[in-house]
Design an enzyme around this catalytic site. Structure first.
Site, PDB file in Angstrom:
ATOM      1  N   HIS A  97     -29.109  45.002 149.034  1.00  0.00           N
ATOM      2  CA  HIS A  97     -28.095  45.820 149.498  1.00  0.00           C
ATOM      3  C   HIS A  97     -28.525  47.309 149.220  1.00  0.00           C
ATOM      4  O   HIS A  97     -28.003  48.527 149.995  1.00  0.00           O
ATOM      5  CB  HIS A  97     -27.084  45.670 148.225  1.00  0.00           C
ATOM      6  CG  HIS A  97     -26.535  46.096 147.248  1.00  0.00           C
ATOM      7  ND1 HIS A  97     -27.544  45.203 146.202  1.00  0.00           N
ATOM      8  CD2 HIS A  97     -26.679  47.079 146.566  1.00  0.00           C
ATOM      9  CE1 HIS A  97     -27.152  45.943 145.048  1.00  0.00           C
ATOM     10  NE2 HIS A  97     -26.527  46.724 144.855  1.00  0.00           N
ATOM     11  N   ASP A 127     -30.298  38.459 147.054  1.00  0.00           N
ATOM     12  CA  ASP A 127     -30.245  40.129 147.235  1.00  0.00           C
ATOM     13  C   ASP A 127     -31.529  40.978 147.157  1.00  0.00           C
ATOM     14  O   ASP A 127     -31.130  42.118 145.946  1.00  0.00           O
ATOM     15  CB  ASP A 127     -28.670  40.557 146.454  1.00  0.00           C
ATOM     16  CG  ASP A 127     -28.929  41.507 146.616  1.00  0.00           C
ATOM     17  OD1 ASP A 127     -28.710  42.261 147.902  1.00  0.00           O
ATOM     18  OD2 ASP A 127     -27.851  42.723 145.685  1.00  0.00           O
ATOM     19  N   SER A 200     -29.164  49.857 140.198  1.00  0.00           N
ATOM     20  CA  SER A 200     -29.404  48.446 141.561  1.00  0.00           C
ATOM     21  C   SER A 200     -30.739  48.561 141.800  1.00  0.00           C
ATOM     22  O   SER A 200     -31.555  49.415 142.327  1.00  0.00           O
ATOM     23  CB  SER A 200     -28.552  48.544 143.178  1.00  0.00           C
ATOM     24  OG  SER A 200     -27.285  48.228 142.733  1.00  0.00           O
ATOM     25  N   THR A 216     -28.800  43.923 138.906  1.00  0.00           N
ATOM     26  CA  THR A 216     -28.159  43.485 140.379  1.00  0.00           C
ATOM     27  C   THR A 216     -26.652  43.801 140.358  1.00  0.00           C
ATOM     28  O   THR A 216     -26.568  45.023 141.714  1.00  0.00           O
ATOM     29  CB  THR A 216     -27.773  41.964 141.079  1.00  0.00           C
ATOM     30  OG1 THR A 216     -29.575  41.670 141.057  1.00  0.00           O
ATOM     31  CG2 THR A 216     -27.449  42.004 142.785  1.00  0.00           C
ATOM     32  N   ILE A 218     -22.417  44.355 138.620  1.00  0.00           N
ATOM     33  CA  ILE A 218     -21.667  44.777 137.574  1.00  0.00           C
ATOM     34  C   ILE A 218     -20.522  44.533 137.272  1.00  0.00           C
ATOM     35  O   ILE A 218     -20.116  43.699 138.366  1.00  0.00           O
ATOM     36  CB  ILE A 218     -21.768  45.992 136.742  1.00  0.00           C
ATOM     37  CG1 ILE A 218     -20.925  47.042 137.732  1.00  0.00           C
ATOM     38  CG2 ILE A 218     -23.229  46.408 136.354  1.00  0.00           C
ATOM     39  CD1 ILE A 218     -20.542  48.541 137.192  1.00  0.00           C
TER      40      ILE A 218
END
Length: 446
Positions: A97, A127, A200, A216, A218
């Site tokens: 992302h 991800d 991230s 990654t 929260i």
């Protein structure tokens, strides 16, 4: 509660550790905490400082899709952090992302260098993404097996949060094997080390500065998807290195991830479902459906079975199974332990790669065109036994109980003939059925 991606983030505050000796520690103190005798302070700096130069800031750029004034250069659209795991090859791991929808990528090094990066590949299911830079004098982190982690271990998050320069925060591992947060392959490390927007893709390190996961997301009690209105609530998640290395190795080799599946639809066992099934426990994965001809069917798995262990790992929910299957070698046998009618049984299931075949044919059923077909109870022809909600077949009006007469103008007498006729037919498939003495025709995409 909203799951908030840690994009454009890094970390936050300095952590102060108060050490109090308990009576148990006094009797058996064990290894001492790292102590800097010269300064007279407890510190983890010696182990962590070796890894900090490998933590980078990632910026994703893209051109605007709307009207422009002639500017040709891409503009920043998102950012986050990353970590170098192979200095010789310039390999950086970050989140999918962070780089999603990007056309160009830049990496800010801790020594002030700004480098262009090339996207090697990305995997939305975990991800994760891999970037590559060409540069000399890079540092890298040491990667350790996340399966060795224990709840209560110290953990350090590093990144570039909230517009700050490189930031380090400390916490503990709050839990392991977390899943059910929305991604396809989940086996998250949970930590209370402060992670904020910008973290991230940055590393989660152990107390010796070794990589154990990639930060990654929260979980926040308020705010929107980017965390603009909600802060860190002490619940952060990281992809463990066990999954990371599987994905990175495949992306480096081919630019994509080949992932197997066993063909079973699973649901998580909870208190309500446990009461329905009259069970005395609430951890496990319930088999809701099994695809005809799938590895699960061939292994003897049935609807209603409850998977309790996979590869000798306890199954907490459906995500626990997918976390193992999703990083298993295609064709390699996985041992499942499951309950059926109060008995504990085992089976070996070999994941297979998802194929584009429109027909999944088993011994008793055929799944195709968004529907399931089986031999009629009277042995005469084939019936539609189920139609998936939201499918083109459902929209066209096909229903369970319809008796199949022809596919593409070819008479259908059994399952094998049905499967072959659907494979041979052009899309949309012309399906002729009888219902209550009436003949109906459907044209179904598939």
């Amino acid at each position: 509660m909203s799951l908030i991606r840690a994009a454009r983030r890094s970390v936050s505050v300095l952590a102060l550790v108060a050490v109090t000796a308990s009576p148990v520690w006094a009797q058996d103190p064990g290894p001492p905490l790292p102590y800097d005798a010269e300064r007279g302070v407890f510190s983890f700096a010696a182990g962590l400082e070796r890894s900090l130069p490998a933590v980078v800031q990632v910026t994703t750029l893209s051109t605007s899709s709307g009207p422009t004034r002639g500017e040709a250069e891409p503009a920043p659209i998102s950012g986050g952090s990353g970590v170098i795991i192979d200095a010789a090859e310039g390999i950086i791991v970050t989140n999918n992302h962070v780089i999603e929808n990007g056309q160009k990528f830049t990496v800010d090094m801790s020594d002030g260098r700004l480098l262009d990066a090339v996207l090697i590949g990305a995997d939305k299911a975990t991800d994760l993404a891999v970037l590559k830079v060409e540069a000399q004098g890079l540092s890298q982190v040491e990667v350790v097996d996340s399966d060795t982690l224990r709840t209560g271990d110290l953990a350090f998050a590093v990144g570039y949060p909230l517009g700050l320069d490189q930031t380090l925060t400390m916490g503990v591992i709050s839990g392991l094997g977390r899943s059910g947060l929305g991604d396809a392959v989940e086996d998250y490390i949970q930590t209370d080390a402060a992670v904020n927007s910008g973290n991230s893709g940055g590393p989660l390190l152990d107390s010796r500065g070794r990589l154990i996961g990639i930060n990654t997301s929260i979980l926040s009690g308020g705010g929107d998807f980017l965390g603009l209105g909600g802060g860190n609530d002490g619940i952060a998640f990281a992809v463990p290195t066990r999954i990371m290395m599987f994905v990175v190795d495949q992306l480096r080799a081919s630019g994509e991830v080949r992932r197997g599946r066993i063909g079973a639809t699973l649901g998580s066992l909870n208190a309500n479902r446990a009461r329905e099934l009259e069970l005395g426990f609430v951890r496990g994965a319930v088999v809701e459906d099994v695809e005809p001809g799938s590895p699960a069917e061939r292994a003897g798995i049935r609807r209603g079975d409850i998977i309790t262990r996979i590869e000798n790992r306890a199954v907490a929910n459906a995500g626990s199974v997918q976390a193992v299957v999703g990083v298993a070698e295609i064709g390699a046998g996985l041992t499942l332990t499951y309950l059926r009618d109060g008995r504990s049984l085992t089976a070996e299931v070999a994941p297979r790669e998802t194929v584009a075949d429109r027909v999944q044919a088993g011994s008793d059923e055929v799944a195709a065109l968004g529907a399931v077909f089986a031999v009629a109870p009277d042995g005469e022809g084939v019936l539609v036994t189920a139609v998936g909600s939201g499918t083109n077949a459902a929209a066209q009006g096909l229903t369970a109980g319809d008796r199949v007469a022809e596919v593409g103008g070819r008479p259908v007498a059994g399952l094998a003939a049905l499967a072959q006729a659907i494979r041979d037919a052009r899309s949309p498939v012309r399906l002729t059925v009888t219902r209550g003495g009436e003949t109906l025709e459907f044209r179904i995409e598939g």
